[in-house]
Design a protein around this motif. Structure first.
Motif, PDB file in Angstrom:
ATOM      1  N   CYS A  52      53.651  35.590  42.112  1.00 48.44           N
ATOM      2  CA  CYS A  52      52.975  35.635  40.826  1.00 48.44           C
ATOM      3  C   CYS A  52      53.729  34.666  39.989  1.00 48.44           C
ATOM      4  CB  CYS A  52      53.587  36.946  40.313  1.00 48.44           C
ATOM      5  SG  CYS A  52      52.069  37.435  39.116  1.00 48.44           S
ATOM      6  N   SER A  65      49.553  38.781  36.731  1.00 52.87           N
ATOM      7  CA  SER A  65      49.914  40.057  36.878  1.00 52.87           C
ATOM      8  C   SER A  65      49.817  40.708  38.372  1.00 52.87           C
ATOM      9  CB  SER A  65      49.566  41.070  35.807  1.00 52.87           C
ATOM     10  OG  SER A  65      47.777  41.194  35.977  1.00 52.87           O
ATOM     11  N   SER A  67      49.439  43.862  40.889  1.00 51.70           N
ATOM     12  CA  SER A  67      49.312  45.246  41.176  1.00 51.70           C
ATOM     13  C   SER A  67      49.042  45.632  42.816  1.00 51.70           C
ATOM     14  CB  SER A  67      47.972  45.438  40.463  1.00 51.70           C
ATOM     15  OG  SER A  67      46.837  44.897  41.008  1.00 51.70           O
ATOM     16  N   VAL A  68      49.248  46.683  43.128  1.00 43.81           N
ATOM     17  CA  VAL A  68      48.924  47.233  44.296  1.00 43.81           C
ATOM     18  C   VAL A  68      47.649  47.892  44.571  1.00 43.81           C
ATOM     19  CG1 VAL A  68      49.818  48.667  46.203  1.00 43.81           C
ATOM     20  CG2 VAL A  68      51.508  47.319  44.765  1.00 43.81           C
ATOM     21  N   ARG A  69      46.824  47.392  45.162  1.00 45.75           N
ATOM     22  CA  ARG A  69      45.440  48.167  45.519  1.00 45.75           C
ATOM     23  C   ARG A  69      45.194  48.289  46.990  1.00 45.75           C
ATOM     24  NH1 ARG A  69      41.722  44.003  41.831  1.00 45.75           N
ATOM     25  NH2 ARG A  69      43.450  44.047  39.856  1.00 45.75           N
ATOM     26  N   HIS A  74      48.304  42.460  45.003  1.00 51.62           N
ATOM     27  CA  HIS A  74      47.019  41.698  44.322  1.00 51.62           C
ATOM     28  C   HIS A  74      47.764  40.862  42.958  1.00 51.62           C
ATOM     29  CE1 HIS A  74      44.416  44.233  46.809  1.00 51.62           C
ATOM     30  NE2 HIS A  74      43.415  43.373  46.466  1.00 51.62           N
ATOM     31  N   ARG A  75      47.160  39.528  42.818  1.00 53.94           N
ATOM     32  CA  ARG A  75      47.652  39.076  41.587  1.00 53.94           C
ATOM     33  C   ARG A  75      46.425  38.772  40.763  1.00 53.94           C
ATOM     34  NH1 ARG A  75      49.935  33.129  43.634  1.00 53.94           N
ATOM     35  NH2 ARG A  75      47.882  32.384  44.537  1.00 53.94           N
ATOM     36  N   THR A  76      46.420  39.016  39.559  1.00 51.82           N
ATOM     37  CA  THR A  76      45.167  38.626  38.813  1.00 51.82           C
ATOM     38  C   THR A  76      45.674  37.425  37.986  1.00 51.82           C
ATOM     39  OG1 THR A  76      44.580  41.032  38.448  1.00 51.82           O
ATOM     40  CG2 THR A  76      43.863  39.406  36.669  1.00 51.82           C
ATOM     41  N   LYS A  88      44.486  38.611  46.763  1.00 53.87           N
ATOM     42  CA  LYS A  88      45.320  39.477  47.507  1.00 53.87           C
ATOM     43  C   LYS A  88      45.899  38.612  48.520  1.00 53.87           C
ATOM     44  CE  LYS A  88      44.752  43.110  50.795  1.00 53.87           C
ATOM     45  NZ  LYS A  88      43.842  43.999  51.838  1.00 53.87           N
TER      46      LYS A  88
END
Length: 161
Positions: A52, A65, A67-69, A74-76, A88
């Motif tokens: 990131c 940002s 997140s874990v999915r 994952h990064r947005t 991802k």
């Protein structure tokens, strides 16, 4: 008109409509860019290697940002225009490389997978390569320009250190 003739006509019309509704055929593309630097690979990785960190060095991005999915990182990414890309991470070699895929994007591309890596080769050799499919041949140039802008920014950031 007989039943068999009606069925044949219906299948032919369905095939023609289906063909025209899908537009152009997708093509597969590969883009690769490299950058040779005199800085040691550990120094370069510390600046740009975190998944990131990209918003710190890529001029087109204003935010990242994590997140874990579904068990994956994952990064947005947010651009200056407010567009969002969700990517991802699918492989990680700390200090050397990471590979990621695009989950969602405003670009008309599919099956995008890329690797961002650093080799300790007479300083550092950064390589950014990606593969994807698109119906729009201009996407090859677009992805190339994204890579070029990022690598130029990395080179400029390391030049002032």
């Amino acid at each position: 008109m007989g039943r068999k003739m009606k069925l044949t006509t219906l299948l032919t019309v369905t095939a023609i409509v289906g063909f025209h509704s899908t537009g152009a055929w997708s093509a597969d593309y590969k883009v690769q860019r490299t950058l040779q630097l005199t800085a040691p690979s550990t120094e370069v990785w510390n600046l740009i290697g975190d998944f990131c960190d990209i918003d710190d060095w890529h001029p087109s991005l204003t935010a990242c940002s994590l997140s874990v999915r579904d068990g994956g990182l994952h990064r947005t990414l947010t651009t200056a225009d407010g567009d969002e890309f969700v990517e991802k991470r699918i492989a990680n070699e700390p200090g050397l490389a990471y590979t990621y895929s695009i989950v969602s994007s405003p670009l008309p591309i599919e099956n995008y997978t890329a690797t961002f890596s650093i080799e300790p080769l007479n300083g550092s050799l950064i390589s950014w390569s990606g593969r994807f499919s698109s119906e729009d041949p201009a996407m090859e140039t677009t992805i190339s320009e994204i890579y070029d802008a990022g690598l130029s920014a990395i080179e400029a950031a390391l030049a002032v250190q």
